[in-house]
Structure formats: C-alpha cells, structure tokens
Write an enzyme that holds these catalytic residues in place. Structure first.
Site: not given
Ligand code: UDP
Length: 478
Positions: A20, A117, A352, A367, A370-371, A392
């Site tokens: 968030h 948010d 990532q 998964h 949205w990020n 998701q």
């Molecule tokens: N992320 C990362 N490395 C990892 C896993 C996740 O950098 O090994 C980052 C990814 O790039 C994204 C965030 O963590 O910016 C995950 O956000 P997302 O909304 O995709 O999923 P959430 O973790 O909130 O379910």
C-alpha cells in the site's frame, strides 16, 4: 492556471504494508517530479514491520516528498485468529485516525488536499474538519474501483452468497464479474470484512474523485462507463481518474548481481520469470507440480521460491547449475541437476523490476498483484496469470480476456492444484507459440500507450493536472 508555481502541498495517508505504501510513494514522486507538488505521506504502521520493507528501494525526491511514520497501532485486542486481512487493515487505519488528525493539525502549513487509499475512506470527517479537497487512490484497475463503488447496490439486489450465483455479477457498462472471481471480502457475506468493504464502497463515492492505476487504452470500456453510463453515474457522480501506469522505476544497475549476469548470457525473450509477489505462497504439492511443469516446458526460467511450509531457505540465491544434494524435498528428485543449465532459483525475494526489464525475459508467471502486473506491462512482458488473493482473480480475468496479454489455468489455482501438464502447456503457449507472439504484440502496444499517457499532454498527465487545478482553485477561494 500555472499550478506548478502555486506550490501545492498534498498530504497522503497510506494504510499499513509495502503493497500500500509503494503505490502512494510512486504517485507522490510523480506529483513532485511532474508538477512540483510538495507531498507528505503519513504512513500508518504496526509494531510488526513487513519483512520486505528493506528490500524495496524506492528513491523519493527528498526535497518535495516527506514520509512520516505514524506511531504504531496495536489492534491485538480487537482481533482473533479468524480476523481477515481487510478487517485488520480497516481496524489499523481506524486506530490511527487520532494520529492522522494530530499530524495534520501540527503541520506548519495546512495541506491543500488529502489523498487516501481505499482502506482510508474513514478519513472523511478529518478532511471535512480541515476543509480539504479529498481523493481516494485505489491503485488497481478501474474495474476494481467499479466493483467497489457498485458493491452497495449488489448488496441490496443480490440475495445469498455471491460465490453461489449462477450468473455473473453485472456492473453497469463494465465487464461482468464471474462469481468465483470476486474480491476476497466478497467471498463470504457473513464475515466482518464484507461489511467493511461495503462501507468503503459507500464512502468512496463521497470523495471528490477516485484515482486508479489504469489508462484509457488499457480499460476503455470501464472508464467510459464512469463517464457516460447513466446508471453508473447515478451511483458515482464524481470523476474516476485513470492516472497510470504508475510503477516503480527501474534502478540503474551499478553493480551486476550474479542473477543479472546470468540473464545477460541468455537469448532475448527466452526466460520466464516466476514470482508470486511479496507474500504469495503455494502448497507443497503445487510447488512440486510447478517444478515439473517448468522442467517439462524446457524453457529457461528464474523462479523466486518460497518454502511452502515454514522452513529454511538459503540466504544467498543458489544457482542449481551444479545440482545440490540438499535441495528441498518439495522439488522433484533430481530437479536441480536436470534443469541446472537453464534454470535459476532465487530464495524469497528478487529485484523484480530490474528482472522484468531485462531483454532476456520473455514471460512472467505472476500472482497478478496489480503492482506486478503494471511492472510486467510497462516492461512489455506477457503473463501467465496465477491469481491467489485480494482482487487478483479479477486481474487475471481482465488480463486474459480483455487485455489479451495473459493465459491462465482452466481452474483457479486457489480451488485446485494446477497440474504439471497444464503448466507445461501454458509456459509453451506464452514463450513459444503464436498465441504468445500475439500476446507479446498486445502487451508492447499497451506499454507504448502507457508511456504516451504519462508524457506531458498525455491522458494521465492531464488527469493529474486537472485534479491539481481543482485543488488550486479551491485553495485560492479559501
Ligand atoms: N517484489 C519484488 N521482488 C519479489 C517479490 C515482489 O520486488 O521477489 C515487488 C514487486 O516488484 C511489486 C511488489 O513487490 O512491486 C508486489 O506488489 P503486488 O501488488 O504485485 O503484489 P502483493 O505483494 O501486494 O500481493
């Protein structure tokens, strides 16, 4: 009106968790960089900081963006082991309301607007007290915002559990939502998190506008419904602004990690990246099937591995080129030896954004957070949609059916174990087959349209400018 010389001051409130905080900081950076806005981000925190917090390096513009961590909230006396995530987040924000109020009251200069948010809609009275224009940033699809906004109507019109409906849920002017794809808090109408969700859906319409992480080329139909569908407009009178794609920028690689060096040695668009976000975990059986599926596909891969049950994962990432006797037992026997020359396993966490932007990456098994989805689209990488929680399932449906940039398993991975054969076929469809070529073209088109929308004069740039103009005019009338 030259809002850049007006030096607006905006306060944002982020609910707990990196998932968030990051979208808020990305937006804060953009407001600062593009429009010279000064932003204070008030971060609601808990005593337990998330494990990934040090791993996400997001530089902020120190001159214009300030992060203030509010005193940690404690909700332990309000919850029990059955309390769901949305309820917990709402309770945390509720507990933090006095601190948010004090922080705003103590500011030398009152902010000109408030952005929260969607877990922060209970800040409405604080916005009213300080007479602040107020906006919600729900950093997901416009479709997600549409379901949230329309949920109080569905609540009145539909009897029984949504997941038991035989017809898709209709939202005016939008793609209908399959009952099994609803967001987590709609899965059980008897749970407290459902009541919190419906409350959020009511309160969000009272804000001056809702920002979402999308853009017109990505979601033309849904965005049009907010503008022109009379039924939708009767529920949501204030604007919904698509201001995306908002995503973490790629960090310049100053020192090459072993992983980036490995990627440098692979052919272009030949590697599938497998990762389930900051918290996604698979069962042991599913992990084994995934390993088999990747092996059978004979494609190169990088897999961010989390132990399916509490267990040890090596600190340093281990390249399985040489095989390892101590490979965890959720991998098929001999997996590391057989796939060692084409696969790389990374325990727990990987860079990532940098990986997705590497020319060798050709697919992302994700998964569908949205990020992650934004990071994939802005890198021009098609996906295998493997939804696990939150919104998701909707994201996966959207990516596969509307944006046509993803394939997905026949049955939701939360309902049944996806078998190795299906995984093998999905990986090949994305990486090798004509379908993959088409999806890659689609995602690259979206990447380009996303870039255009962010440029000066682009739709997202203009929507942000429009919001700031409204804020500036209210300020001048104070
Ligand atoms: N992320 C990362 N490395 C990892 C896993 C996740 O950098 O090994 C980052 C990814 O790039 C994204 C965030 O963590 O910016 C995950 O956000 P997302 O909304 O995709 O999923 P959430 O973790 O909130 O379910």
């Amino acid at each position: 009106m030259d809002i850049s010389s007006d030096n607006l001051q905006i306060t944002m409130v982020s609910s707990p968790g990196m998932g968030h905080l990051i979208p808020m900081l990305v937006l804060a950076n953009r407001l600062a960089a593009d429009h010279n806005v000064t932003v204070t981000v008030l971060q609601v925190t808990t005593a337990v900081s998330p494990p990934e917090s040090n791993l996400l390096h997001l530089p902020v513009d120190d001159n214009l963006v300030q992060i203030i961590q509010l005193p940690p909230v404690d909700i332990s006396h309000l919850i029990d082991p059955s309390t769901k995530v949305v309820t917990q987040l709402c309770l945390m924000v509720r507990q933090a309301l006095p601190s948010v109020r004090s922080a705003i009251a103590a500011m030398d200069r009152r902010p000109d607007a408030l952005i929260v948010d969607h877990f922060g809609t209970e800040l409405l009275p604080i916005a009213a007290e300080f007479n602040l224009p107020k906006y919600v940033y729900a950093p997901s699809t416009a479709w997600f915002a549409a379901l949230l906004i329309y949920s109080p109507v569905l609540d009145r019109e539909i009897n029984g559990q949504y997941v038991d409906q035989t017809e898709p849920l209709r939202i005016p002017g939008c793609k209908p939502v399959r009952p099994e794809d609803v967001v987590d808090p709609m899965l059980d109408r008897n749970d407290q998190q459902y009541d919190e969700y419906i409350r959020m859906g009511q309160e969000i319409t009272l804000f001056d506008g809702v920002l979402c992480n999308s853009w017109p080329n990505l979601e033309p139909k849904t965005l049009e419904s907010f503008k022109r569908n009379e039924h939708m407009r009767s529920v949501m009178r204030n604007p919904v602004y698509p201001i995306g794609p908002m995503s973490r920028p790629v960090q310049p690689i100053t020192e090459k990690t072993e992983l980036i060096s490995w990627l440098d040695r692979q052919p272009d668009e030949s590697v599938i990246f497998v990762s389930f976000g900051s918290g996604g975990m698979l069962s042991a059986e599913q992990t084994t099937e995934l390993a088999w599926g990747l092996e059978l596909s004979r494609q190169r891969f990088i897999w961010v591995v989390r132990p399916p049950t509490a267990g040890r994962v090596d600190d340093a990432f281990f390249n399985i080129t040489n095989g390892s006797d101590s490979a965890p037992d959720y991998f098929p026997e001999g997996f590391s030896t057989r796939t060692g020359d084409i696969g790389l396993l990374v325990p727990m966490w990987a860079q990532q954004v940098e990986i997705l932007n590497h020319p060798s990456i050709g697919g992302f098994l994700s998964h569908c957070g949205w990020n992650s989805t934004m990071e994939s689209i802005t890198s021009g990488v098609p996906m295998i949609a493997w939804p696990l929680y939150a919104e998701q399932r909707m994201n996966a449906a959207f990516l596969a059916e509307e944006a046509e940039v993803a394939v997905r398993p026949g049955v939701l991975p939360t309902k049944a174990v996806v078998g190795r054969g299906e995984i093998e076929r999905m990986v090949r469809r994305v990486m090798e087959e004509r379908e993959g070529v088409k999806m890659r073209e689609n995602v690259k088109r979206l990447k380009m349209s996303g870039e255009e929308s962010l440029r000066i004069g682009g739709s997202s740039y203009n929507f942000i400018y429009e919001i700031l103009k409204v804020i500036a005019s209210k300020k001048s009338h104070k």
